[in-house]
Write an enzyme that holds these catalytic residues in place. Structure first.
Site, PDB file in Angstrom:
ATOM      1  CE  LYS A  55      -4.378  -1.594   1.869  1.00 53.36           C
ATOM      2  NZ  LYS A  55      -5.276  -1.589   3.012  1.00 53.36           N
TER       3      LYS A  55
ATOM      4  CE  LYS B  92      -6.016  -8.430  -2.516  1.00 53.23           C
ATOM      5  NZ  LYS B  92      -5.562  -8.004  -1.200  1.00 53.23           N
TER       6      LYS B  92
ATOM      7  CE  LYS C 264     -12.280  -2.521  -0.183  1.00 53.77           C
ATOM      8  NZ  LYS C 264     -13.174  -2.249   0.901  1.00 53.77           N
TER       9      LYS C 264
HETATM   10  P1  TYM Z   1     -10.933  -5.056   3.401  1.00 45.93           P
HETATM   11  O1  TYM Z   1     -11.910  -3.971   3.666  1.00 45.93           O
HETATM   12  O2  TYM Z   1      -9.837  -4.833   2.443  1.00 45.93           O
HETATM   13  O3  TYM Z   1     -11.699  -6.352   2.918  1.00 45.93           O
HETATM   14  C1  TYM Z   1     -12.828  -6.849   3.617  1.00 45.93           C
HETATM   15  C2  TYM Z   1     -12.800  -8.370   3.620  1.00 45.93           C
HETATM   16  O4  TYM Z   1     -12.808  -8.846   2.271  1.00 45.93           O
HETATM   17  C3  TYM Z   1     -11.741  -9.775   2.100  1.00 45.93           C
HETATM   18  N1  TYM Z   1     -11.260  -9.677   0.700  1.00 45.93           N
HETATM   19  C4  TYM Z   1     -11.174 -10.719  -0.117  1.00 45.93           C
HETATM   20  N2  TYM Z   1     -11.480 -12.022   0.021  1.00 45.93           N
HETATM   21  C5  TYM Z   1     -11.285 -12.841  -1.038  1.00 45.93           C
HETATM   22  N3  TYM Z   1     -10.809 -12.394  -2.249  1.00 45.93           N
HETATM   23  C6  TYM Z   1     -10.486 -11.099  -2.441  1.00 45.93           C
HETATM   24  N4  TYM Z   1     -10.046 -10.676  -3.618  1.00 45.93           N
HETATM   25  C7  TYM Z   1     -10.660 -10.197  -1.354  1.00 45.93           C
HETATM   26  N5  TYM Z   1     -10.456  -8.865  -1.190  1.00 45.93           N
HETATM   27  C8  TYM Z   1     -10.822  -8.572   0.061  1.00 45.93           C
HETATM   28  C9  TYM Z   1     -10.683  -9.357   3.087  1.00 45.93           C
HETATM   29  O5  TYM Z   1      -9.809 -10.413   3.391  1.00 45.93           O
HETATM   30  C10 TYM Z   1     -11.536  -8.949   4.268  1.00 45.93           C
HETATM   31  O6  TYM Z   1     -11.880 -10.073   5.049  1.00 45.93           O
HETATM   32  N6  TYM Z   1      -7.950  -4.968   7.379  1.00 45.93           N
HETATM   33  C11 TYM Z   1      -9.242  -5.403   6.923  1.00 45.93           C
HETATM   34  C12 TYM Z   1     -10.406  -4.817   7.701  1.00 45.93           C
HETATM   35  C13 TYM Z   1     -10.337  -5.004   9.168  1.00 45.93           C
HETATM   36  C14 TYM Z   1     -10.562  -6.191   9.894  1.00 45.93           C
HETATM   37  C15 TYM Z   1     -10.430  -5.852  11.262  1.00 45.93           C
HETATM   38  C16 TYM Z   1     -10.879  -7.479   9.520  1.00 45.93           C
HETATM   39  C17 TYM Z   1     -10.056  -4.027  10.076  1.00 45.93           C
HETATM   40  N7  TYM Z   1     -10.131  -4.529  11.331  1.00 45.93           N
HETATM   41  C18 TYM Z   1     -10.582  -6.794  12.268  1.00 45.93           C
HETATM   42  C19 TYM Z   1     -11.022  -8.439  10.537  1.00 45.93           C
HETATM   43  C20 TYM Z   1     -10.890  -8.084  11.887  1.00 45.93           C
HETATM   44  C21 TYM Z   1      -9.383  -4.973   5.460  1.00 45.93           C
HETATM   45  O7  TYM Z   1      -8.776  -4.064   5.013  1.00 45.93           O
HETATM   46  O8  TYM Z   1     -10.350  -5.619   4.780  1.00 45.93           O
END
Ligand code: TYM
Length: 343
Positions: A114, A206, A209
């Site tokens: 990032k 991957k 967004k």
């Molecule tokens: P974020 O917002 O990027 O993504 C949300 C969830 O979607 C999953 N994800 C995917 N799964 C499969 N294939 C993909 N291409 C894909 N892209 C995204 C992510 O693994 C995630 O589960 N850091 C986290 C948010 C967060 C969090 C937490 C999660 C903050 N605090 C505490 C769990 C517990 C994030 O940026 O997810």
């Protein structure tokens, strides 16, 4: 005494929720709510680790909450809320900043991705992001965390932080009358056939967004025609689908579409290949387009309906935030006593 099972997960309100977020996370959130108490959080404090437009942040925060509900999370039985409403996340994150080691954070691959080349210019928040994530989970002493594969390393860090806190303050934890393992070591639930959904244009990348090509992903807000078109246009190779899993090796685009089919249908990848193996992609894609439309278009429709009434979404988030705070204040009070902070 073992910790009470509690599910926690978070999704960032940074726009363009997509099929990867759905299959890797949100669909799992829905599946867990019959067997567990669950807390699902719109992590707005994580979103601001990179610049956000304030009005757009408010909109996308409501949009993610709407997606949780539209997918089937029951906000009356479980908790849906936005992170910044509960001050315990930021408070515990500071204490964890003093527990986590620089060396641990330096290993985080997502920060490197990032921050890119201009690392000196990344926010301190972006660097400390995984520490806040550990605080999100542990301020509720949550035990299970459904996430996609890309969050695995962050979950390992959360476990390391929990363990070091338990060890560093072991004597004080005991003196305060708590169980030895004050924090549970949260378990990642990386489950299902599609824990890492790839771009529809490039099987090695991957689904994300931030990909500039909208055709690389199916957005949760796409309508039926757009979903079907994106599936039909998805990159494939010229060979027929294999009948066995081994036949997907070295064929990332084919493997991705089979994983998506399995994830959306709740079937195994083997079963999907059992049905479609030996056939051409055209037939498989037509079936996948129908499946994706039947599963996702109703969610998009329901999100739209919910978003037409932002007051209702805000009420859900406020109620969820109050219920979440009630749990968090207890952890924060105990942590202050353990650390020696007067309250
Ligand atoms: P974020 O917002 O990027 O993504 C949300 C969830 O979607 C999953 N994800 C995917 N799964 C499969 N294939 C993909 N291409 C894909 N892209 C995204 C992510 O693994 C995630 O589960 N850091 C986290 C948010 C967060 C969090 C937490 C999660 C903050 N605090 C505490 C769990 C517990 C994030 O940026 O997810």
């Amino acid at each position: 005494m073992p910790h009470r099972p509690l599910v926690f997960s978070g999704v960032q309100p940074t726009g363009n929720l997509h099929l990867g977020n759905y299959l890797g996370a949100i669909q799992r959130f829905v599946a867990l709510q019959d067997s567990h108490d669950c807390m699902y959080c719109v992590v707005d404090l994580h979103a601001i680790t990179v610049p956000q437009d304030p009005a757009e942040l408010r909109r996308t925060t409501r949009e993610v909450a709407a997606a949780f509900m539209a997918a089937g999370v029951d906000a009356t039985k479980h908790i849906i809320f936005n992170q910044s409403r509960v001050s315990g996340h930021a408070e515990l994150a500071w204490i964890f900043n003093c527990v986590a080691r620089l060396g641990w954070l330096n290993r985080m691959t997502q920060f490197k991705e990032k921050a890119g080349k201009d690392r000196e210019n990344a926010s301190v928040g972006l660097y400390a992001y995984p520490v806040l994530m550990a605080a999100d989970i542990l301020v509720y002493r949550a035990t299970h965390v459904p996430v996609g594969d890309d969050q695995k390393q962050h979950l390992e860090l959360a476990r390391d932080i929990a363990q070091k806190f338990n060890l560093d303050f072991g004597a004080s934890i005991a003196a305060q009358g708590h169980v030895e393992h004050f924090f549970p070591l949260p378990e990642p639930l990386i489950q299902g056939a599609a824990t890492r959904v790839m771009s529809l244009r490039e099987g090695a990348k991957k689904m994300s967004k931030s990909d500039p090509s909208d055709n690389s992903r199916i957005n949760l807000t796409d309508d039926a025609d757009t979903i079907a078109l994106k599936v039909r246009r998805a990159k494939t190779d010229p060979d027929a689908l294999p009948s066995e899993l081994e036949g997907l090796e070295g064929r990332p685009e084919a493997a991705n579409l089979v994983g998506i089919f399995a994830g959306l249908s709740g079937r195994s990848r083997e079963a999907v290949l059992g049905e479609f193996g030996g056939g051409q992609f055209s037939g498989f894609k037509a079936a996948l387009a129908d499946l994706a439309v039947s599963k996702l278009a109703p969610i998009a429709g329901e999100m739209k309906r919910l978003q037409a009434d932002p007051g209702h979404i805000d009420a859900v988030l406020k109620d969820g935030g109050e219920r979440a705070s009630a749990i968090a204040v207890e952890t924060i009070a105990a942590v202050k006593d353990i650390v020696g902070l007067l309250r």
